[in-house]
Design a protein around this motif. Structure first.
Motif, PDB file in Angstrom:
ATOM      1  N   VAL A  72       0.860  -1.176   0.000  1.00 56.05           N
ATOM      2  CA  VAL A  72       0.000   0.000   0.000  1.00 56.05           C
ATOM      3  C   VAL A  72       0.900   1.230   0.000  1.00 56.05           C
ATOM      4  CG1 VAL A  72      -1.679   1.304   1.374  1.00 56.05           C
ATOM      5  CG2 VAL A  72      -1.883  -1.168   1.207  1.00 56.05           C
ATOM      6  N   TYR A  73       0.565   2.208  -0.844  1.00 54.58           N
ATOM      7  CA  TYR A  73       1.336   3.453  -0.867  1.00 54.58           C
ATOM      8  C   TYR A  73       1.007   4.246   0.393  1.00 54.58           C
ATOM      9  CZ  TYR A  73       2.657   8.215  -2.024  1.00 54.58           C
ATOM     10  OH  TYR A  73       3.188   9.483  -1.982  1.00 54.58           O
ATOM     11  N   SER A  74       2.044   4.645   1.136  1.00 58.21           N
ATOM     12  CA  SER A  74       1.843   5.383   2.387  1.00 58.21           C
ATOM     13  C   SER A  74       2.035   6.886   2.208  1.00 58.21           C
ATOM     14  CB  SER A  74       2.800   4.875   3.467  1.00 58.21           C
ATOM     15  OG  SER A  74       2.488   3.545   3.812  1.00 58.21           O
ATOM     16  N   MET A  84       4.046   0.187   2.171  1.00 55.17           N
ATOM     17  CA  MET A  84       4.001  -0.705   3.327  1.00 55.17           C
ATOM     18  C   MET A  84       3.416  -2.056   2.923  1.00 55.17           C
ATOM     19  SD  MET A  84       2.104  -0.152   6.992  1.00 55.17           S
ATOM     20  CE  MET A  84       0.474  -0.221   6.271  1.00 55.17           C
ATOM     21  N   ASP A  85       4.082  -3.124   3.394  1.00 53.22           N
ATOM     22  CA  ASP A  85       3.593  -4.481   3.188  1.00 53.22           C
ATOM     23  C   ASP A  85       2.334  -4.640   4.025  1.00 53.22           C
ATOM     24  OD1 ASP A  85       3.157  -7.342   3.550  1.00 53.22           O
ATOM     25  OD2 ASP A  85       5.115  -7.588   2.593  1.00 53.22           O
ATOM     26  N   GLU A  87       0.867  -7.275   5.116  1.00 56.85           N
ATOM     27  CA  GLU A  87       0.867  -8.370   6.087  1.00 56.85           C
ATOM     28  C   GLU A  87       1.911  -8.185   7.177  1.00 56.85           C
ATOM     29  OE1 GLU A  87       1.016 -12.152   4.115  1.00 56.85           O
ATOM     30  OE2 GLU A  87      -0.638 -11.634   2.794  1.00 56.85           O
ATOM     31  N   THR A  88       3.136  -7.796   6.802  1.00 54.62           N
ATOM     32  CA  THR A  88       4.218  -7.692   7.788  1.00 54.62           C
ATOM     33  C   THR A  88       4.396  -6.269   8.303  1.00 54.62           C
ATOM     34  OG1 THR A  88       5.919  -7.224   6.129  1.00 54.62           O
ATOM     35  CG2 THR A  88       5.464  -9.557   6.623  1.00 54.62           C
ATOM     36  N   PHE A  89       3.767  -5.296   7.654  1.00 52.23           N
ATOM     37  CA  PHE A  89       3.876  -3.872   7.995  1.00 52.23           C
ATOM     38  C   PHE A  89       5.291  -3.331   7.795  1.00 52.23           C
ATOM     39  CE2 PHE A  89       0.308  -5.526  10.530  1.00 52.23           C
ATOM     40  CZ  PHE A  89      -0.715  -4.806   9.924  1.00 52.23           C
ATOM     41  N   GLU A  90       6.143  -4.082   7.066  1.00 49.66           N
ATOM     42  CA  GLU A  90       7.468  -3.571   6.725  1.00 49.66           C
ATOM     43  C   GLU A  90       7.309  -2.483   5.677  1.00 49.66           C
ATOM     44  OE1 GLU A  90      10.447  -6.445   5.609  1.00 49.66           O
ATOM     45  OE2 GLU A  90       9.587  -7.913   6.996  1.00 49.66           O
ATOM     46  N   GLN A  91       8.222  -1.493   5.736  1.00 43.68           N
ATOM     47  CA  GLN A  91       8.159  -0.397   4.772  1.00 43.68           C
ATOM     48  C   GLN A  91       9.264  -0.535   3.740  1.00 43.68           C
ATOM     49  OE1 GLN A  91       8.048   3.295   6.942  1.00 43.68           O
ATOM     50  NE2 GLN A  91       5.857   3.104   7.272  1.00 43.68           N
ATOM     51  N   LEU A  92       8.956  -0.089   2.534  1.00 39.23           N
ATOM     52  CA  LEU A  92       9.889  -0.156   1.423  1.00 39.23           C
ATOM     53  C   LEU A  92       9.940   1.224   0.780  1.00 39.23           C
ATOM     54  CD1 LEU A  92      11.601  -2.002  -0.469  1.00 39.23           C
ATOM     55  CD2 LEU A  92       9.519  -2.380  -1.766  1.00 39.23           C
ATOM     56  N   GLU A  93      11.152   1.752   0.598  1.00 37.45           N
ATOM     57  CA  GLU A  93      11.310   3.057  -0.031  1.00 37.45           C
ATOM     58  C   GLU A  93      11.715   2.874  -1.492  1.00 37.45           C
ATOM     59  OE1 GLU A  93      14.064   5.360   2.270  1.00 37.45           O
ATOM     60  OE2 GLU A  93      12.707   5.464   3.984  1.00 37.45           O
ATOM     61  N   ASP A 100       8.877   5.974 -12.262  1.00 33.31           N
ATOM     62  CA  ASP A 100       8.607   6.433 -13.616  1.00 33.31           C
ATOM     63  C   ASP A 100       7.239   7.128 -13.668  1.00 33.31           C
ATOM     64  OD1 ASP A 100       9.585   6.746 -16.201  1.00 33.31           O
ATOM     65  OD2 ASP A 100       8.548   4.961 -16.940  1.00 33.31           O
ATOM     66  N   ASP A 101       6.381   6.766 -14.614  1.00 35.29           N
ATOM     67  CA  ASP A 101       5.085   7.429 -14.788  1.00 35.29           C
ATOM     68  C   ASP A 101       4.061   7.069 -13.709  1.00 35.29           C
ATOM     69  OD1 ASP A 101       5.981   8.712 -17.051  1.00 35.29           O
ATOM     70  OD2 ASP A 101       5.163   7.218 -18.427  1.00 35.29           O
ATOM     71  N   ALA A 102       4.297   6.021 -12.945  1.00 35.83           N
ATOM     72  CA  ALA A 102       3.345   5.608 -11.909  1.00 35.83           C
ATOM     73  C   ALA A 102       3.114   6.703 -10.886  1.00 35.83           C
ATOM     74  CB  ALA A 102       3.833   4.338 -11.214  1.00 35.83           C
ATOM     75  N   VAL A 103       4.099   7.580 -10.703  1.00 34.56           N
ATOM     76  CA  VAL A 103       3.981   8.650  -9.716  1.00 34.56           C
ATOM     77  C   VAL A 103       2.805   9.580 -10.038  1.00 34.56           C
ATOM     78  CG1 VAL A 103       5.548  10.321 -10.780  1.00 34.56           C
ATOM     79  CG2 VAL A 103       5.377  10.207  -8.314  1.00 34.56           C
ATOM     80  N   ASN A 104       2.398   9.660 -11.286  1.00 30.87           N
ATOM     81  CA  ASN A 104       1.270  10.508 -11.687  1.00 30.87           C
ATOM     82  C   ASN A 104      -0.068  10.034 -11.121  1.00 30.87           C
ATOM     83  OD1 ASN A 104       2.880  12.195 -13.320  1.00 30.87           O
ATOM     84  ND2 ASN A 104       2.720  10.752 -15.023  1.00 30.87           N
ATOM     85  N   PHE A 105      -0.121   8.799 -10.667  1.00 32.45           N
ATOM     86  CA  PHE A 105      -1.403   8.217 -10.263  1.00 32.45           C
ATOM     87  C   PHE A 105      -1.439   7.764  -8.806  1.00 32.45           C
ATOM     88  CE2 PHE A 105      -0.507   7.198 -14.760  1.00 32.45           C
ATOM     89  CZ  PHE A 105      -1.407   8.072 -15.334  1.00 32.45           C
ATOM     90  N   LEU A 106      -0.354   7.953  -8.063  1.00 28.65           N
ATOM     91  CA  LEU A 106      -0.292   7.462  -6.684  1.00 28.65           C
ATOM     92  C   LEU A 106      -1.088   8.345  -5.731  1.00 28.65           C
ATOM     93  CD1 LEU A 106       3.425   6.367  -6.188  1.00 28.65           C
ATOM     94  CD2 LEU A 106       1.404   4.905  -6.275  1.00 28.65           C
ATOM     95  N   ILE A 107      -1.976   7.706  -4.974  1.00 27.91           N
ATOM     96  CA  ILE A 107      -2.684   8.388  -3.895  1.00 27.91           C
ATOM     97  C   ILE A 107      -2.549   7.531  -2.644  1.00 27.91           C
ATOM     98  CG2 ILE A 107      -4.311   9.717  -5.291  1.00 27.91           C
ATOM     99  CD1 ILE A 107      -6.351   7.525  -4.921  1.00 27.91           C
ATOM    100  N   GLU A 108      -2.571   8.184  -1.484  1.00 27.89           N
ATOM    101  CA  GLU A 108      -2.383   7.464  -0.223  1.00 27.89           C
ATOM    102  C   GLU A 108      -3.396   6.336  -0.077  1.00 27.89           C
ATOM    103  OE1 GLU A 108      -2.185  10.103   3.104  1.00 27.89           O
ATOM    104  OE2 GLU A 108      -0.497  11.213   2.264  1.00 27.89           O
ATOM    105  N   GLU A 109      -2.918   5.229   0.490  1.00 26.61           N
ATOM    106  CA  GLU A 109      -3.712   4.014   0.744  1.00 26.61           C
ATOM    107  C   GLU A 109      -4.027   3.225  -0.515  1.00 26.61           C
ATOM    108  OE1 GLU A 109      -4.120   3.120   3.974  1.00 26.61           O
ATOM    109  OE2 GLU A 109      -3.033   4.965   4.388  1.00 26.61           O
ATOM    110  N   MET A 110      -3.412   3.563  -1.664  1.00 28.87           N
ATOM    111  CA  MET A 110      -3.641   2.811  -2.895  1.00 28.87           C
ATOM    112  C   MET A 110      -2.906   1.477  -2.819  1.00 28.87           C
ATOM    113  SD  MET A 110      -2.507   3.689  -6.805  1.00 28.87           S
ATOM    114  CE  MET A 110      -3.835   4.812  -7.171  1.00 28.87           C
TER     115      MET A 110
END
Length: 186
Positions: A72-74, A84-85, A87-93, A100-110
């Motif tokens: 999930v995008y935090s 954030m994963d 299931e494990t709640f681990e975070q990934l940066e 790339d272009d995905a940043v144009n569509f990211l909203i929190e909790e997606m």
């Protein structure tokens, strides 16, 4: 795990020439003279480049094990985006360049799927369609009755796209993340 060109199928991922490739198309060819071969169209999963490559029939190579992580995008911190994963709640940066272009569509909790190869982040898979709010819209030109007339609009992520003249600020619209184009009103 080693595989042969006879085992190719659409979507298969392979390691070849120190790169990771996904088979987009393939065709087994048996000419009247000479040896059989496999004609393919491959996508480099690091650079997204698509190339045509011909292999000898029966040629062996390594299958690439691609891991898919449901996340999930935090939030974002400058050019770094945090996921954030679920299931494990681990975070990934992930850096802006990797998104790339995905940043144009990211909203929190997606909810997204992040693809990895041996710990290396290859990309992000977004939902096919997302709903975003219009925050800016050019005024429609009075009297413009041309078929499929469009205007520039800006959505909550800052992405600018073309939409029909009747779309106004505050409305929610559905965008196809694959094409980046307006789909319909929400």
């Amino acid at each position: 795990m080693s595989i042969s060109t006879s085992e190719f199928k659409t979507g298969l991922t392979i390691e070849y020439n120190k790169h990771i490739w996904q088979v987009i198309e393939f065709q087994h060819v048996k000419p009247g003279k000479g040896a059989a071969f496999v004609r393919t169209k491959l996508r480099n999963l690091r650079t997204r480049a698509v190339v045509d490559k011909t292999f000898r029939a029966g040629e062996k190579m390594e299958k690439a094990q691609i891991d898919k992580l449901d996340m999930v995008y935090s939030y974002s911190m400058g050019d770094t985006y945090v996921f954030m994963d679920t299931e494990t709640f681990e975070q990934l940066e992930i850096s802006l360049e990797q998104l790339d272009d995905a940043v144009n569509f990211l909203i929190e909790e997606m909810k997204v799927v992040i693809t990895q190869f041996k710990g290396e982040i290859l990309g992000i898979q977004l939902p096919e369609k997302i709903t975003l709010e219009v925050i800016e819209a050019d005024p429609g030109v009075k009297g413009n009755t041309a078929a499929n007339a469009t205007k520039n609009i800006k959505v909550q992520t800052g992405y600018i796209l073309q939409a029909p003249l009747f779309i106004e600020v505050g409305q929610k619209i559905v965008i196809n993340t694959g094409t980046g184009k307006y789909d319909t009103r929400a």
